[in-house]
Design a protein around this motif. Sequence first.
Motif, short mmCIF file in Angstrom:
data_model
loop_
_atom_site.label_atom_id
_atom_site.label_comp_id
_atom_site.label_asym_id
_atom_site.label_seq_id
_atom_site.Cartn_x
_atom_site.Cartn_y
_atom_site.Cartn_z
N ASP A 11 8.37 -19.78 -17.53
CA ASP A 11 7.70 -18.92 -16.56
C ASP A 11 8.71 -18.41 -15.54
N ALA A 12 8.34 -17.33 -14.89
CA ALA A 12 9.26 -16.70 -13.93
C ALA A 12 8.46 -16.36 -12.68
N TRP A 25 10.81 -13.04 -24.66
CA TRP A 25 10.73 -13.86 -23.45
C TRP A 25 9.29 -13.82 -22.93
N VAL A 26 8.59 -14.96 -23.00
CA VAL A 26 7.18 -14.98 -22.59
C VAL A 26 7.02 -14.69 -21.09
N ALA A 27 8.06 -14.93 -20.32
CA ALA A 27 7.95 -14.79 -18.87
C ALA A 27 8.31 -13.38 -18.37
N TYR A 28 8.57 -12.48 -19.29
CA TYR A 28 9.00 -11.12 -18.91
C TYR A 28 7.96 -10.43 -18.02
N ARG A 29 6.70 -10.49 -18.45
CA ARG A 29 5.63 -9.87 -17.66
C ARG A 29 5.63 -10.45 -16.25
N GLN A 30 5.69 -11.78 -16.18
CA GLN A 30 5.59 -12.44 -14.89
C GLN A 30 6.78 -12.08 -13.99
N LEU A 33 1.94 -20.01 -20.23
CA LEU A 33 1.75 -18.76 -19.54
C LEU A 33 1.21 -17.69 -20.46
N PRO A 69 1.60 -14.41 -21.76
CA PRO A 69 2.71 -13.46 -21.70
C PRO A 69 2.24 -12.01 -21.60
N SER A 74 2.91 -6.62 -22.89
CA SER A 74 4.29 -6.90 -22.48
C SER A 74 5.13 -7.35 -23.65
N MET A 75 4.52 -8.14 -24.52
CA MET A 75 5.25 -8.64 -25.69
C MET A 75 5.59 -7.50 -26.63
N GLN A 97 8.31 -5.39 -25.08
CA GLN A 97 9.61 -6.04 -25.18
C GLN A 97 10.20 -5.83 -26.57
#
Lengths: 469, 69
Positions: free
Chosen positions: A118-119, A148-153, B25, B27, B31-32, B35
């Motif tokens: 997470d970010a 990267w799952v935390a990109y949105r955050q 989280l 995601p 967004s995925m 990306q």
Amino acid sequence: MNNSHGAVPSSFRDPSGFVFLWDGQLYRQVNSSYQDLFDLLMGSGLYHELTSSRLLVEHQEVLLPHGKQAGSYKIIKPEVISFLSFPYEWCFSQFKAAALATLRIQEKALEHGMVLKDASAYNIQFSDGRPVFIDTLSFERYREGEPWVAYRQFCQHFLAPLALMSATDVRLGLLLRNFIDGIPLDLASKLLPARSHLKLGLLMHIHLHAKSQVKYGDAHRDGERTADKEKTSGKVSRQAMRGLIDSLKSTVKNLEWNPKGTEWGDYYSDTNYSDQAMQHKMSLVAEFVDKAAPKTVWDLGGNTGVFSRIASQRSIDTVSFDIDPAAVEKNYRRLVEQKEQNLLPLVLDLTNPSPAIGWQNQERDSLLSRGPVDAVLALALIHHLAISNNVPLPKIAEFFSKTCSSLIIEFVPKTDSQVRRLLASREDIFPQYTKEGFEKAFGIHFNKVAAHPVSGSERTLYLMQKKQE
Amino acid sequence: MNALTFSITLAVITLVFGREAHAYLDPGTGSMVFQALIALFLGAAATGKLWWSKVKSIFSKKSDRENNE
């Protein structure tokens, strides 16, 4: 927090572990499910690298008297942060530093085969003026090809607020008080000026990213989720991941904000203090600080932190609050430049301080519940509360009595030129606002330890001690 | 299904669910997808940057040599 035992109310989402209080001390439980990843963090060298560059809080492994609970792998005692602050209280440069620290951590994690899962901006706290990551369990194994799952955050918590503060208005950082998971990208996209589309980083990570969310994201119709999962398993190679972090890094680095033109930024050149009065006030404040000998200080309305530094330079943990983002920014920049310690500048409107927010209004503490402190400095402040904001003196005194034990406060009378300026355009409805009225109101909660007129001014500086209950 | 296949399957399932349990989280589907879309471009940019800094260092070494001769 009043409980000396119990789970911390903000720590409940992460299945890897949680933070709790025991005997008034803070601990983190590492769940058994996180065992392999925890060992990887420690064994891969990532923990050592991050802690030695002051990017991650250190911890000790401990054993607690109640023994090991089922599902618990280890208990760790993390390094304590003296004052918790939240993103909506940060000035622009603090925010930028927090964003860059998060990205640097992600970079280093990748080098050791891990990623941040997470970010969140709430993973960062400030220690001696530097951003430090506090969530030791935030690391996940890196798998080649996975996005990267935390990109949105990251984009919502860091990039959007920074872009808005830089390109639209610095006060938009306050939006984070309302949007606890960061600023929604479609909102940020709408609020940013058209020319932000010309910056590749903002175009990609905010504008196009927002459109992508709208297009793919929120349709939870049957079957559509599975289809999207197939789309998203399109690869993001390691090189692409590096490119993503790099792109975010340069986008953040290119966001600038320079304090100018906000009301208080040029304060000290605009005051009615002669050099003599300033020197005298500084020596008086120093004398009172030494007398009160506090371990913690809040400087309320501290502006650029000139007087805050009297405390912080005595190695007293000091938080320097001001309503003006420009003043806090200047304060912070000086701190970074001079590598100062024991000081934390923050943005705060004392007439509307940070409320408690989040789930059940318990995840992020209100400002006042993060006190009380040993001593408060309330210099050149009271007339703004009493006159500009119409808060009666007894109510101001009551507020201070809940906030500190020792109070160093400056009474600014109506004859003072700054107050005359405040009253110039309005009716004087403040018959109680006199030195006698002030002493009477504060006398209910405080004992007067010392009082001294500030030479070269009309003002009086007091040292007060809260009455024992 | 023999024992080996079974334990491999189990390992894979643990890996999949184990992973999901930690990356708690949301995601964001959009967004995925986004990306993945920009991945190629970003990867190429990262490679390009690396290549360019290598080129620069070759040329700066060369000019050092020329100046020393």
